[in-house]
Design a protein around this motif. Structure first.
Motif, PDB file in Angstrom:
ATOM      1  N   ILE A 165       0.834  -1.200   0.000  1.00 61.96           N
ATOM      2  CA  ILE A 165       0.000   0.000   0.000  1.00 61.96           C
ATOM      3  C   ILE A 165       0.870   1.252   0.000  1.00 61.96           C
ATOM      4  CG2 ILE A 165      -1.596   1.353   1.430  1.00 61.96           C
ATOM      5  CD1 ILE A 165      -2.839  -1.318   2.302  1.00 61.96           C
ATOM      6  N   GLU A 218       3.666   1.621  -1.219  1.00 62.28           N
ATOM      7  CA  GLU A 218       4.452   1.742  -2.439  1.00 62.28           C
ATOM      8  C   GLU A 218       3.721   2.447  -3.572  1.00 62.28           C
ATOM      9  OE1 GLU A 218       7.789   0.804  -3.670  1.00 62.28           O
ATOM     10  OE2 GLU A 218       7.840   1.339  -1.551  1.00 62.28           O
ATOM     11  N   GLU A 219       2.425   2.811  -3.397  1.00 63.89           N
ATOM     12  CA  GLU A 219       1.735   3.572  -4.436  1.00 63.89           C
ATOM     13  C   GLU A 219       2.511   4.867  -4.662  1.00 63.89           C
ATOM     14  OE1 GLU A 219      -0.800   4.615  -7.365  1.00 63.89           O
ATOM     15  OE2 GLU A 219      -0.834   2.689  -6.307  1.00 63.89           O
ATOM     16  N   LYS A 220       2.951   5.066  -5.896  1.00 67.26           N
ATOM     17  CA  LYS A 220       3.883   6.150  -6.186  1.00 67.26           C
ATOM     18  C   LYS A 220       3.170   7.497  -6.235  1.00 67.26           C
ATOM     19  CE  LYS A 220       6.858   3.116  -8.955  1.00 67.26           C
ATOM     20  NZ  LYS A 220       7.401   2.847 -10.304  1.00 67.26           N
ATOM     21  N   ILE A 250      -4.940   3.134  -3.282  1.00 68.19           N
ATOM     22  CA  ILE A 250      -4.463   4.094  -4.284  1.00 68.19           C
ATOM     23  C   ILE A 250      -4.904   5.499  -3.899  1.00 68.19           C
ATOM     24  CG2 ILE A 250      -4.563   4.730  -6.719  1.00 68.19           C
ATOM     25  CD1 ILE A 250      -5.251   1.729  -7.265  1.00 68.19           C
ATOM     26  N   ALA A 287      -3.301   7.013  -0.791  1.00 72.62           N
ATOM     27  CA  ALA A 287      -1.967   7.560  -1.057  1.00 72.62           C
ATOM     28  C   ALA A 287      -2.052   8.886  -1.800  1.00 72.62           C
ATOM     29  CB  ALA A 287      -1.159   6.545  -1.869  1.00 72.62           C
ATOM     30  N   TRP A 288      -2.969   8.992  -2.744  1.00 69.64           N
ATOM     31  CA  TRP A 288      -3.095  10.222  -3.521  1.00 69.64           C
ATOM     32  C   TRP A 288      -3.619  11.388  -2.688  1.00 69.64           C
ATOM     33  CZ3 TRP A 288      -5.608   8.443  -8.829  1.00 69.64           C
ATOM     34  CH2 TRP A 288      -4.716   7.582  -9.479  1.00 69.64           C
ATOM     35  N   ASN A 341      -1.717  11.702 -11.366  1.00 70.91           N
ATOM     36  CA  ASN A 341      -1.337  10.390 -10.836  1.00 70.91           C
ATOM     37  C   ASN A 341      -1.924   9.259 -11.682  1.00 70.91           C
ATOM     38  OD1 ASN A 341       0.164  11.409  -8.678  1.00 70.91           O
ATOM     39  ND2 ASN A 341      -1.628  11.524  -7.337  1.00 70.91           N
ATOM     40  N   ARG A 376       0.401   6.510 -13.629  1.00 71.61           N
ATOM     41  CA  ARG A 376       0.444   5.233 -12.923  1.00 71.61           C
ATOM     42  C   ARG A 376       0.801   4.103 -13.890  1.00 71.61           C
ATOM     43  NH1 ARG A 376      -3.053   1.235 -10.624  1.00 71.61           N
ATOM     44  NH2 ARG A 376      -2.481   0.866  -8.448  1.00 71.61           N
TER      45      ARG A 376
END
Length: 538
Positions: A23, A25-27, A432, A435-436, A511, A515
């Protein structure tokens, strides 16, 4: 602790930490988010967009000249910003309508200027007309004979006076942390889907089936049309009501007739503020003669029954055939200038793509903005677009583009800042979006809920299995003062909220465009055969 126990504990911790690690690691490129925030907060154009959409081109009823002028302006502005923009026709929608002049007066026993809003898709008066009001109550077929021959030259009042309660709660409201926490909790199992309970009947018996509910709506519609035609045939002058919500000069009013060109134009109709409606009713109850005067001039347009959506793009690079979409509806009702519903959403969407373009951010996927027509009449513009580009919800026959949409983000709940996002039942998107949203926690946006929300254009995408989402927004005074009302105007917009929303929208779109994978999807829904819908009388 023994060595074996230590190894066992470490193994358990490792097993537990794997999903948490994934979780995390969501960039999210915080340097890009910082640039987006700076552009959104320090060089904002969102209120300039608001000015042109409301004061210059509002209101924007679908099919009206104002709607088309607003669409033309958006295309021009998007081209100025460097996007590829055009209007995409859909239809047929139906006849257009615009109010050109409105006067309403109490003449006797004393003069008073009346506050009112003509209802959409209703007729004009024959210049200035003066008449006496008459109370009419037609609930069954047997009631028609009571009024036959009695309505010629009369002004009809068909609603009982409204009891106006003293308001003790604030009209404006932001979500508290407790309310957001409650919103984030999954609803009780047994609701379908996630937050929508099957409708029950008024007597509290077993819930109606969808077909039974449809038949009841159809029966009410047909009876309403019969009553409306009776008023016209009997020679009535004007039909009066009060807004379906509001008081103190705030009138919530929409349609009084049909945009279907096959149906007759409804009798001239006006929603008055309930205080003025009630005064007239009290005078009548006391047998005091009353005279009212109206001059209502409306224009009907039937030369072009189609409407348009506005579409603009920032071409992508490495995955340019894949699309990230953001949107809002451009149309409005006509009492005000359509500020909170939904110039606010249109302005935020325009600002989000302006931010991305002005920062010249290379993006893998193509970003496509869409501003919809016909939302107020049943999500018509977005449904037409989805059917044309992605899938037919009635058959679930998919086009090749269906596999290429990474996601769709919508803004349509007034001027309130974004507080989070509805997952629309898509649990896979939770980590996702968490994280955003993390870089915007200090701006009040952190809530992610599994719940659905309805009534706006993301549903057109969700209905065919595409990942479509609407943001959670502070309610402000949307339902209490501005939604479909005569004071839905520029002055009730909160500039800081729209700046915050623009930054979040731009970040989500960026994002999604960058992605590695497209957003996860729920299973495809079953086909949804068309049910007969009446032309809008909402």
């Amino acid at each position: 602790m023994s060595k074996r126990k230590i190894v066992r504990v470490l193994f358990c911790l490792t097993a537990i930490s794997v999903p948490l690690f994934l979780i995390a690691e969501e960039k999210v490129d915080l340097s890009i988010i910082s640039r987006i925030k700076s552009e959104a907060f320090e060089n904002s154009k969102v209120m300039d967009h608001m000015f042109y959409l409301t004061d210059v081109h509002g209101p924007r009823l679908t099919g009206s000249p104002n709607f088309k002028a607003a669409a033309d302006w958006v295309v021009e502005r998007m081209i100025e910003y460097g996007l590829v923009a055009h209007e995409e026709k859909w239809g047929p929608f139906g006849r257009g309508w615009a109010n050109k002049h409105f006067e309403a007066h109490l003449i006797e026993p004393q003069y008073q200027s009346l506050i009112g809003v003509p209802l959409a898709w209703t007729a004009s008066t024959d210049g200035t007309i003066t008449g006496e009001p008459i109370r009419v109550s037609i609930r069954t077929d047997a009631d028609f004979d009571k009024y036959k021959g009695k309505l010629s030259g009369k002004i009809i009042m068909s609603m009982a006076p409204k009891e106006i309660e003293f308001e003790t709660t604030p009209l404006g409201h932001r979500y508290t942390e407790e309310e957001l926490a409650d919103e984030a909790r999954a609803p009780q199992p047994g609701r379908t889907p996630f937050s929508l309970r099957a409708p029950g009947n008024a007597a509290g018996g077993p819930p109606a089936t969808p077909e039974e509910a449809r038949q009841r709506r159809e029966e009410r519609r047909k009876f309403g049309e019969k009553v409306a035609q009776f008023y016209k045939d009997e020679g009535a002058l004007v039909l009066l009501s009060y807004g379906y919500n509001g008081d103190g000069g705030t009138i919530f009013a929409s349609s009084g007739g049909s945009y279907d060109p096959k149906k007759p134009i409804a009798l001239a109709s006006v929603a008055l503020t309930p205080e003025h409606y009630n005064r007239i009713a009290r005078l009548m109850d006391h047998k005091i003669p009353v005279k009212l005067q109206f001059n209502i001039q409306n224009e009907v347009f039937e030369n072009n029954l189609d409407s348009v959506n506005v579409v603009a793009e920032i071409p992508g690079n490495r995955k340019k055939d894949e699309i990230v979409m953001l949107g809002a509806h451009l149309d409005s009702w006509h009492g005000g200038t359509g500020a909170t519903d939904n110039a606010a959403g249109s302005a935020v969407v325009m600002e989000a793509v302006r931010i991305l373009k002005s920062l010249n951010l290379p993006m893998d996927r193509t970003v496509r903005m869409a501003l919809w027509g016909g939302e107020e009449e049943g999500l018509l513009g977005s449904r037409a677009y989805v059917k044309e580009h992605f899938a037919d919800r009635e058959t679930m026959k998919l086009s090749s583009e269906h596999a290429k949409l990474a996601g769709y983000f919508n803004y349509d709940n007034g001027t309130g800042k974004i507080r989070g996002i509805y997952l629309q039942g898509n649990d896979m998107a939770r980590p996702i979006f968490e994280a955003w949203l993390a870089p915007f926690k200090d701006l009040g946006a952190a809530t992610v809920t599994i719940r659905n929300t309805g009534g706006t254009d993301h549903q057109s995408f969700d209905a065919v299995g595409l990942p479509g989402f609407q943001f959670i927004q502070d309610p402000m005074e949307y339902s209490t003062r501005t939604h479909h009302s005569n004071i839905d105007v520029y002055d009730h917009i909160q500039p800081g909220d729209l700046m915050q929303a623009s930054a979040i929208m731009a970040s989500f779109v960026y994002n999604a465009a960058m992605r590695d994978e497209m957003l996860p999807r729920k299973p495809l829904p079953k086909p949804q055969p068309a049910q007969r819908r009446p032309a809008a009388t909402e």
